[in-house]
Design a protein around this motif. Sequence first.
Motif, short mmCIF file in Angstrom:
data_model
loop_
_atom_site.label_atom_id
_atom_site.label_comp_id
_atom_site.label_asym_id
_atom_site.label_seq_id
_atom_site.Cartn_x
_atom_site.Cartn_y
_atom_site.Cartn_z
N ALA A 119 1.15 -1.24 -0.12
CA ALA A 119 -0.10 -0.11 -0.48
C ALA A 119 0.41 1.35 0.16
O ALA A 119 0.88 2.36 -0.64
N GLU A 120 2.36 1.18 0.93
CA GLU A 120 3.02 2.24 0.54
C GLU A 120 2.85 2.52 -0.61
O GLU A 120 3.58 3.40 -1.10
N ASP A 121 4.44 1.78 -1.45
CA ASP A 121 4.28 1.62 -3.00
C ASP A 121 3.82 2.19 -2.97
O ASP A 121 3.99 3.53 -4.28
N ARG A 122 2.11 1.52 -3.55
CA ARG A 122 1.15 2.69 -4.48
C ARG A 122 1.27 3.78 -3.69
O ARG A 122 0.71 4.78 -4.76
N ARG A 123 1.17 4.37 -2.88
CA ARG A 123 1.03 5.17 -2.29
C ARG A 123 2.30 6.74 -2.84
O ARG A 123 2.00 7.95 -3.64
N VAL A 124 3.10 6.28 -2.69
CA VAL A 124 4.80 7.08 -3.38
C VAL A 124 3.86 7.22 -5.26
O VAL A 124 5.32 8.19 -5.26
N VAL A 125 4.18 5.81 -5.47
CA VAL A 125 3.90 5.86 -7.11
C VAL A 125 2.91 7.14 -7.16
O VAL A 125 2.72 7.86 -8.68
N GLY A 126 1.29 6.74 -7.26
CA GLY A 126 -0.09 7.21 -7.38
C GLY A 126 0.38 9.10 -7.07
O GLY A 126 -0.08 9.84 -8.26
N ALA A 127 1.34 9.43 -5.53
CA ALA A 127 1.63 10.28 -4.99
C ALA A 127 2.02 11.57 -6.71
O ALA A 127 1.71 12.55 -6.38
N MET A 128 3.36 10.56 -6.86
CA MET A 128 4.01 10.94 -8.02
C MET A 128 3.60 11.03 -8.68
O MET A 128 3.74 12.74 -9.60
N LEU A 129 2.41 10.52 -9.69
CA LEU A 129 1.97 10.67 -10.43
C LEU A 129 1.08 11.30 -10.89
O LEU A 129 1.25 12.95 -11.83
N GLN A 130 0.01 11.82 -9.54
CA GLN A 130 -0.58 12.38 -9.49
C GLN A 130 -0.26 14.32 -9.12
O GLN A 130 -0.39 14.77 -10.01
N HIS A 131 1.13 14.42 -8.63
CA HIS A 131 1.59 15.51 -8.74
C HIS A 131 2.04 16.07 -9.89
O HIS A 131 1.85 17.09 -10.31
#
Length: 254
Positions: free
Chosen positions: A72-84
């Motif tokens: 879940a942490e991996d997905r949060r980190v990658v998702g936050a980067m893409l969203q930003h």
Amino acid sequence: MQAEIAAEIQRLLQAAERQVDAINRELHKRPTSTGVRYRLLWQPLAEEEGAPVGLDVARKRLLNTSSDLWSAEDRRVVGAMLQHRISAERERADSSSGRDSGTLLDQLARALDYRHWHRFRVERWQEGHWRKLSGPASSGERALGLTVPLFAAVASFYSQGSYALAPRLMLLDEAFAGIDDTARAHCMGLIREFDLDFVITSEREWACYAELPGVAICQLQRREGIDAVFVSRWTWDGREKTSEADPDRRFAPA
């Protein structure tokens, strides 16, 4: 959708890393005549250079862990980067007042173009250490440092399975400008080492070096006031240059 985007970017990043590894394997097998080796680096930019916020951390997840195994942490980190990154591109498009905003698809393509998050660098192995190509070196060594990795990149591309039987053709315009004759001969030898075929356009380069076993040459000649170009044909067999007849001559010699 975010998971699909992340998985596709992961696939592209890993493919690029494999390509860089293949190029470096080609470079390692073929040092210069003086024993100098080069390597190619594909590095992420820093945030102040235009990289997405959080790229450094997200990139490690993208390269080292399958998306199917992300926590879940991996997905949060990658998702936050893409969203930003997407939000930043949309803000840029909105601020341009439509002049260069493009469609939503254009904005997403720019936001997710991972190639703009990286740069290539070439390093030279010297005195037991990898050093920047921009360090102390002769102009010939610097020119080789730019030319040899290009040969390796072409060779690694043609070495892929789908191109195994294709002509290994490379086109060079004004080849080896700024390189002395000794270094030019070495470059020609490397072209043969990489098993490449080439077409060169040059004001002075005829490629007549002992390092090459065969070259076909067309020298274009013109004179002021005459609306015609004469093609002078030659061949090089590794030892001497020989004049050849024009195979397409439409009129018999006078």
